[in-house]
Design a protein around this motif. Structure first.
Motif, PDB file in Angstrom:
ATOM      1  N   LEU A 147       1.295  -1.200  -0.073  1.00  0.00           N
ATOM      2  CA  LEU A 147       0.050   0.322  -0.206  1.00  0.00           C
ATOM      3  C   LEU A 147       0.819   1.544  -0.070  1.00  0.00           C
ATOM      4  N   ALA A 148       2.140   1.672   0.375  1.00  0.00           N
ATOM      5  CA  ALA A 148       3.315   2.435   0.992  1.00  0.00           C
ATOM      6  C   ALA A 148       3.712   2.818  -0.082  1.00  0.00           C
ATOM      7  N   LEU A 149       3.843   1.522  -1.117  1.00  0.00           N
ATOM      8  CA  LEU A 149       4.755   1.516  -2.671  1.00  0.00           C
ATOM      9  C   LEU A 149       3.687   2.046  -3.612  1.00  0.00           C
ATOM     10  N   THR A 150       2.727   2.276  -3.827  1.00  0.00           N
ATOM     11  CA  THR A 150       1.675   2.240  -4.446  1.00  0.00           C
ATOM     12  C   THR A 150       1.047   3.337  -4.472  1.00  0.00           C
ATOM     13  N   VAL A 151       0.188   3.345  -3.407  1.00  0.00           N
ATOM     14  CA  VAL A 151      -0.924   4.009  -3.363  1.00  0.00           C
ATOM     15  C   VAL A 151      -0.636   5.883  -2.911  1.00  0.00           C
ATOM     16  N   ALA A 152       0.385   5.211  -1.265  1.00  0.00           N
ATOM     17  CA  ALA A 152       0.659   6.403  -0.384  1.00  0.00           C
ATOM     18  C   ALA A 152       2.425   6.327  -0.426  1.00  0.00           C
ATOM     19  N   PRO A 153       2.989   6.517  -1.265  1.00  0.00           N
ATOM     20  CA  PRO A 153       4.636   6.790  -0.698  1.00  0.00           C
ATOM     21  C   PRO A 153       4.885   7.887  -0.154  1.00  0.00           C
ATOM     22  N   ALA A 154       3.922   9.167   0.396  1.00  0.00           N
ATOM     23  CA  ALA A 154       4.852   9.493   1.613  1.00  0.00           C
ATOM     24  C   ALA A 154       4.675   8.643   2.984  1.00  0.00           C
ATOM     25  N   GLN A 155       3.816   7.827   2.787  1.00  0.00           N
ATOM     26  CA  GLN A 155       3.888   6.654   4.392  1.00  0.00           C
ATOM     27  C   GLN A 155       4.788   5.642   4.051  1.00  0.00           C
ATOM     28  N   TRP A 156       6.432   5.846   2.653  1.00  0.00           N
ATOM     29  CA  TRP A 156       7.368   4.266   3.035  1.00  0.00           C
ATOM     30  C   TRP A 156       8.134   6.319   3.002  1.00  0.00           C
ATOM     31  N   GLN A 157       9.312   5.629   4.244  1.00  0.00           N
ATOM     32  CA  GLN A 157      10.140   7.033   4.592  1.00  0.00           C
ATOM     33  C   GLN A 157      11.416   6.038   4.711  1.00  0.00           C
ATOM     34  N   PRO A 158      12.041   7.009   4.665  1.00  0.00           N
ATOM     35  CA  PRO A 158      13.978   6.318   5.298  1.00  0.00           C
ATOM     36  C   PRO A 158      13.589   5.564   6.402  1.00  0.00           C
ATOM     37  N   LEU A 159      14.175   4.316   7.201  1.00  0.00           N
ATOM     38  CA  LEU A 159      14.633   4.702   8.408  1.00  0.00           C
ATOM     39  C   LEU A 159      15.000   5.873   9.534  1.00  0.00           C
ATOM     40  N   PRO A 160      14.086   5.871  11.139  1.00  0.00           N
ATOM     41  CA  PRO A 160      15.177   6.550  11.576  1.00  0.00           C
ATOM     42  C   PRO A 160      16.270   6.169  12.210  1.00  0.00           C
ATOM     43  N   HIS A 161      17.234   6.945  11.941  1.00  0.00           N
ATOM     44  CA  HIS A 161      18.573   6.712  12.846  1.00  0.00           C
ATOM     45  C   HIS A 161      19.243   6.222  14.093  1.00  0.00           C
ATOM     46  N   TRP A 162      20.162   4.819  14.422  1.00  0.00           N
ATOM     47  CA  TRP A 162      19.610   4.949  15.131  1.00  0.00           C
ATOM     48  C   TRP A 162      19.479   6.098  16.926  1.00  0.00           C
ATOM     49  N   GLN A 163      20.891   6.528  16.466  1.00  0.00           N
ATOM     50  CA  GLN A 163      21.497   7.456  16.983  1.00  0.00           C
ATOM     51  C   GLN A 163      20.588   8.457  17.009  1.00  0.00           C
ATOM     52  N   GLY A 164      19.696   9.266  18.360  1.00  0.00           N
ATOM     53  CA  GLY A 164      18.990  10.502  18.225  1.00  0.00           C
ATOM     54  C   GLY A 164      17.081   9.552  18.178  1.00  0.00           C
ATOM     55  N   HIS A 165      17.009   8.320  17.786  1.00  0.00           N
ATOM     56  CA  HIS A 165      15.704   8.400  17.805  1.00  0.00           C
ATOM     57  C   HIS A 165      16.143   6.796  19.033  1.00  0.00           C
ATOM     58  N   GLY A 166      16.555   6.562  20.093  1.00  0.00           N
ATOM     59  CA  GLY A 166      16.298   5.882  20.906  1.00  0.00           C
ATOM     60  C   GLY A 166      14.641   5.099  21.647  1.00  0.00           C
ATOM     61  N   MET A 167      14.322   6.277  22.141  1.00  0.00           N
ATOM     62  CA  MET A 167      12.920   6.285  21.789  1.00  0.00           C
ATOM     63  C   MET A 167      11.099   5.379  20.660  1.00  0.00           C
ATOM     64  N   PHE A 168      11.898   5.923  19.895  1.00  0.00           N
ATOM     65  CA  PHE A 168      11.187   5.038  18.609  1.00  0.00           C
ATOM     66  C   PHE A 168      11.467   4.009  18.453  1.00  0.00           C
ATOM     67  N   TRP A 169      13.246   2.849  18.526  1.00  0.00           N
ATOM     68  CA  TRP A 169      13.220   2.169  18.138  1.00  0.00           C
ATOM     69  C   TRP A 169      13.325   1.017  19.721  1.00  0.00           C
ATOM     70  N   GLY A 170      13.501   1.436  21.178  1.00  0.00           N
ATOM     71  CA  GLY A 170      12.620   0.921  21.733  1.00  0.00           C
ATOM     72  C   GLY A 170      11.584   1.130  21.584  1.00  0.00           C
ATOM     73  N   THR A 171      10.455   1.871  21.412  1.00  0.00           N
ATOM     74  CA  THR A 171       8.950   1.758  20.883  1.00  0.00           C
ATOM     75  C   THR A 171       8.944  -0.032  19.990  1.00  0.00           C
ATOM     76  N   VAL A 172       9.705   0.622  19.053  1.00  0.00           N
ATOM     77  CA  VAL A 172       9.542  -0.660  17.912  1.00  0.00           C
ATOM     78  C   VAL A 172       9.631  -1.847  18.329  1.00  0.00           C
ATOM     79  N   ILE A 173      10.515  -2.497  19.295  1.00  0.00           N
ATOM     80  CA  ILE A 173      11.175  -3.755  19.802  1.00  0.00           C
ATOM     81  C   ILE A 173       9.935  -3.849  20.759  1.00  0.00           C
ATOM     82  N   TYR A 174       9.831  -3.279  21.776  1.00  0.00           N
ATOM     83  CA  TYR A 174       9.117  -3.462  22.679  1.00  0.00           C
ATOM     84  C   TYR A 174       7.032  -3.627  21.665  1.00  0.00           C
TER      85      TYR A 174
END
Length: 303
Positions: free
Chosen positions: A195-222
């Motif tokens: 869906l992201a690649l076909t109808v909503a390309p704005a939803q497909w973005q580069p992954l946040p870098h580990w540095q500076g986004h520790g809370m985000f990656w902690g959330t993903v692990i949880y």
């Protein structure tokens, strides 16, 4: 008999633990969506889950093609749940979403009646009415619910359908719960990526870098370990051993955990009528569970 009762109680306690974990997920996802879009987050979450569970796909070798299609169908329903639920969370309060998703507690007996031919008991009809009134208060005492609220209600209906679909697929015991979870994760991840690649390309973005986004990656692990791997395995295992209605009722405390976590984690506030509505939804699930006859317990350990 004692061993069977202990097994039943263990399954029940695990489902309450899932309710606690899923209750916190609304606030956690709400925070993660500030960093990464809905479809990308879902593709990442379930893609990692599938990689971790991919060895369990060997369980499909002895499964007939008809049952394989059933497993994929349950995965498609799960895709619909998370699209509706996650977009809904992005458009409404996390506490509202946590309460409204519990409507699956009263929708599941109705779906089970229509699909699996088990008629709801009178107490379940009473619980349904109480829960619907609670949802009425929660959405502001009128029927003009927000788009986010409506999406979460749709997710609640799809949850009820998914529980019954999983019960039907695993009824013969041919599909192990871990295999079921792995296929569901693959379908959700692939569906969101497509869906992201076909109808909503704005939803497909580069992954946040580990540095500076520790809370985000902690959330993903949880989300991967707690809210997906553990929670969906327990749910599929419980549905296999019990009825979809009993599983839904045992998870009726999910909205309370969700609302409390949203208040603490996100600083959200609910009006008094909204709190009363939420309490009525929780009370409805507890009422139906408390009044469950002994045969339901036997069904749990014999199914």
């Amino acid at each position: 008999m004692n061993a069977l009762n202990r097994t039943s109680r263990t399954v029940d306690l695990l489902l309450v633990a899932v309710a606690l974990i899923w209750g916190t997920s609304y606030g956690v996802v709400k925070g993660a969506l500030l960093t990464y879009p809905v479809l990308g987050l879902l593709a990442l979450r379930f893609g990692l889950t599938f990689v971790l569970l991919s060895p369990a796909l060997s369980g499909l070798r002895q499964v007939r093609w008809r049952e394989r299609f059933g497993v994929v169908g349950a995965g498609v329903l799960l895709l619909g749940i998370f699209l509706a639920e996650t977009f809904g969370v992005s458009l409404t309060n996390a506490s509202n979403a946590a309460f409204l998703i519990s409507l699956c507690v009263v929708l599941t007996p109705l779906v089970e009646w229509a699909w699996l031919k088990r008629a709801p008991r009178r107490v379940e009809w009473a619980a349904a009415g109480l829960s619907l009134f609670g949802a009425f208060l929660l959405t502001g005492g009128h029927f003009a619910a927000s788009p986010g609220d409506l999406l979460v209600m749709l997710a609640a209906l799809l949850r009820a359908l998914t529980s019954c679909a999983a019960k039907r697929v695993m009824k013969a015991g041919a599909v192990p719960p871990l295999t079921m979870t792995a296929v569901q994760a693959a379908v959700v991840s692939a569906g969101c990526a497509a869906l992201a690649l076909t109808v909503a390309p704005a939803q497909w973005q580069p992954l946040p870098h580990w540095q500076g986004h520790g809370m985000f990656w902690g959330t993903v692990i949880y989300l991967v370990v707690g809210c997906t791997l553990f929670a969906f395995f327990v749910q599929n295992h419980a549905v296999n051993r019990s009825s979809p209605t009993r599983v839904a009722l045992l998870m009726g405390s999910e909205p309370m955990f969700g609302a409390l976590f949203a208040c603490v984690w996100l600083g959200e506030r609910l009006s008094l009528p909204a709190w009363i509505g939420g309490m009525l939804i929780v009370a409805a699930s507890l009422l139906a569970l408390k009044r469950a006859p002994q045969v339901a317990v036997q069904e749990t350990v014999q199914a």
